[in-house]
Design a protein around this motif. Sequence first.
Motif, short mmCIF file in Angstrom:
data_model
loop_
_atom_site.label_atom_id
_atom_site.label_comp_id
_atom_site.label_asym_id
_atom_site.label_seq_id
_atom_site.Cartn_x
_atom_site.Cartn_y
_atom_site.Cartn_z
N ALA A 79 0.84 -1.20 0.00
CA ALA A 79 0.00 0.00 0.00
C ALA A 79 0.87 1.25 0.00
N SER A 80 1.89 1.26 0.84
CA SER A 80 2.80 2.41 0.90
C SER A 80 3.50 2.63 -0.43
N ALA A 81 4.00 1.55 -1.02
CA ALA A 81 4.68 1.65 -2.31
C ALA A 81 3.76 2.14 -3.42
N ALA A 82 2.45 1.85 -3.29
CA ALA A 82 1.47 2.26 -4.30
C ALA A 82 0.93 3.67 -4.06
N GLY A 83 1.39 4.33 -2.98
CA GLY A 83 0.99 5.71 -2.75
C GLY A 83 0.12 5.96 -1.53
N ALA A 84 -0.12 4.94 -0.71
CA ALA A 84 -0.95 5.12 0.49
C ALA A 84 -0.20 5.94 1.53
N ARG A 85 -0.98 6.61 2.37
CA ARG A 85 -0.43 7.28 3.55
C ARG A 85 -0.58 6.31 4.71
N ILE A 86 0.49 6.16 5.47
CA ILE A 86 0.46 5.27 6.64
C ILE A 86 0.38 6.17 7.87
N PRO A 87 -0.81 6.27 8.51
CA PRO A 87 -1.01 7.25 9.57
C PRO A 87 -0.35 6.93 10.91
N HIS A 88 -0.02 5.66 11.16
CA HIS A 88 0.59 5.32 12.44
C HIS A 88 1.39 4.02 12.30
N PRO A 89 2.36 3.82 13.18
CA PRO A 89 3.13 2.57 13.14
C PRO A 89 2.26 1.39 13.56
N PRO A 90 2.73 0.16 13.32
CA PRO A 90 1.94 -1.00 13.75
C PRO A 90 1.78 -1.00 15.26
N GLU A 91 0.67 -1.56 15.70
CA GLU A 91 0.40 -1.71 17.13
C GLU A 91 0.42 -3.19 17.46
N ASP A 92 1.30 -3.57 18.38
CA ASP A 92 1.45 -4.97 18.77
C ASP A 92 0.92 -5.15 20.18
N HIS A 93 -0.18 -5.87 20.30
CA HIS A 93 -0.80 -6.13 21.60
C HIS A 93 -0.55 -7.56 22.06
N GLY A 94 0.41 -8.22 21.44
CA GLY A 94 0.70 -9.62 21.77
C GLY A 94 -0.22 -10.56 21.03
N PHE A 95 -1.46 -10.65 21.46
CA PHE A 95 -2.44 -11.53 20.83
C PHE A 95 -3.04 -10.91 19.56
N MET A 96 -2.81 -9.60 19.37
CA MET A 96 -3.37 -8.88 18.23
C MET A 96 -2.32 -7.91 17.69
N TYR A 97 -2.28 -7.79 16.37
CA TYR A 97 -1.33 -6.92 15.70
C TYR A 97 -2.10 -6.19 14.61
N ASP A 98 -1.97 -4.85 14.54
CA ASP A 98 -2.73 -4.12 13.53
C ASP A 98 -1.98 -2.89 13.05
N GLN A 99 -2.34 -2.46 11.88
CA GLN A 99 -1.84 -1.22 11.28
C GLN A 99 -2.80 -0.85 10.16
N GLY A 100 -2.82 0.43 9.83
CA GLY A 100 -3.74 0.88 8.80
C GLY A 100 -3.07 1.71 7.73
N PHE A 101 -3.85 2.00 6.70
CA PHE A 101 -3.39 2.90 5.64
C PHE A 101 -4.57 3.71 5.13
N GLU A 102 -4.24 4.82 4.51
CA GLU A 102 -5.23 5.67 3.86
C GLU A 102 -5.01 5.55 2.36
N ASP A 103 -6.05 5.15 1.63
CA ASP A 103 -5.89 4.96 0.18
C ASP A 103 -5.81 6.31 -0.54
N LEU A 104 -5.73 6.28 -1.84
CA LEU A 104 -5.53 7.49 -2.65
C LEU A 104 -6.64 8.51 -2.48
N ASP A 105 -7.83 8.07 -2.09
CA ASP A 105 -8.97 8.97 -1.92
C ASP A 105 -9.26 9.30 -0.46
N GLY A 106 -8.40 8.85 0.44
CA GLY A 106 -8.56 9.17 1.85
C GLY A 106 -9.37 8.18 2.66
N HIS A 107 -9.82 7.09 2.04
CA HIS A 107 -10.56 6.06 2.78
C HIS A 107 -9.59 5.33 3.70
#
Length: 132
Positions: A93-121
């Motif tokens: 996603a980052s290589a294709a132009g997404a904005r990465i609003p925050h680093p990954p969050e590691d909660h041990g049992f759960m791991y997450d990260q997000g991106f914003e697509d070209l239109d802001g979704h």
Amino acid sequence: MNKQIIFSLPVKDLDKSKAFFAALGFSFNAQYSGENAAYMNIVDGSIHAMLMTEPFFASFIDKPVIRATDGNEVIICLSCESREELDSLIARASAAGARIPHPPEDHGFMYDQGFEDLDGHLWNLVWTEAQA
């Protein structure tokens, strides 16, 4: 009948959005696509998005189209089968132009990260341990 989730997203440039999501590995069904919309397969057989040009999207509603770059109402969350899949999707996603609003969050049992697509979704990717 197999239940499906199909959501529609307004996009500024359909060809650029299709290229962006193709870079993430999503495919498109030409049978349900045209010059104003593209039917994107996220999880084959169950989850799909209809990417629609903003004017076409507007023709289905009686309110103004709000640009997701100005504000957000939803975050689309997709589960991943592994941390590696999640990291790979974020990298693509980052290589294709997404904005990465925050680093990954590691909660041990759960791991997450997000991106914003070209239109802001906003898209959030999450992996959880099977027993969680």
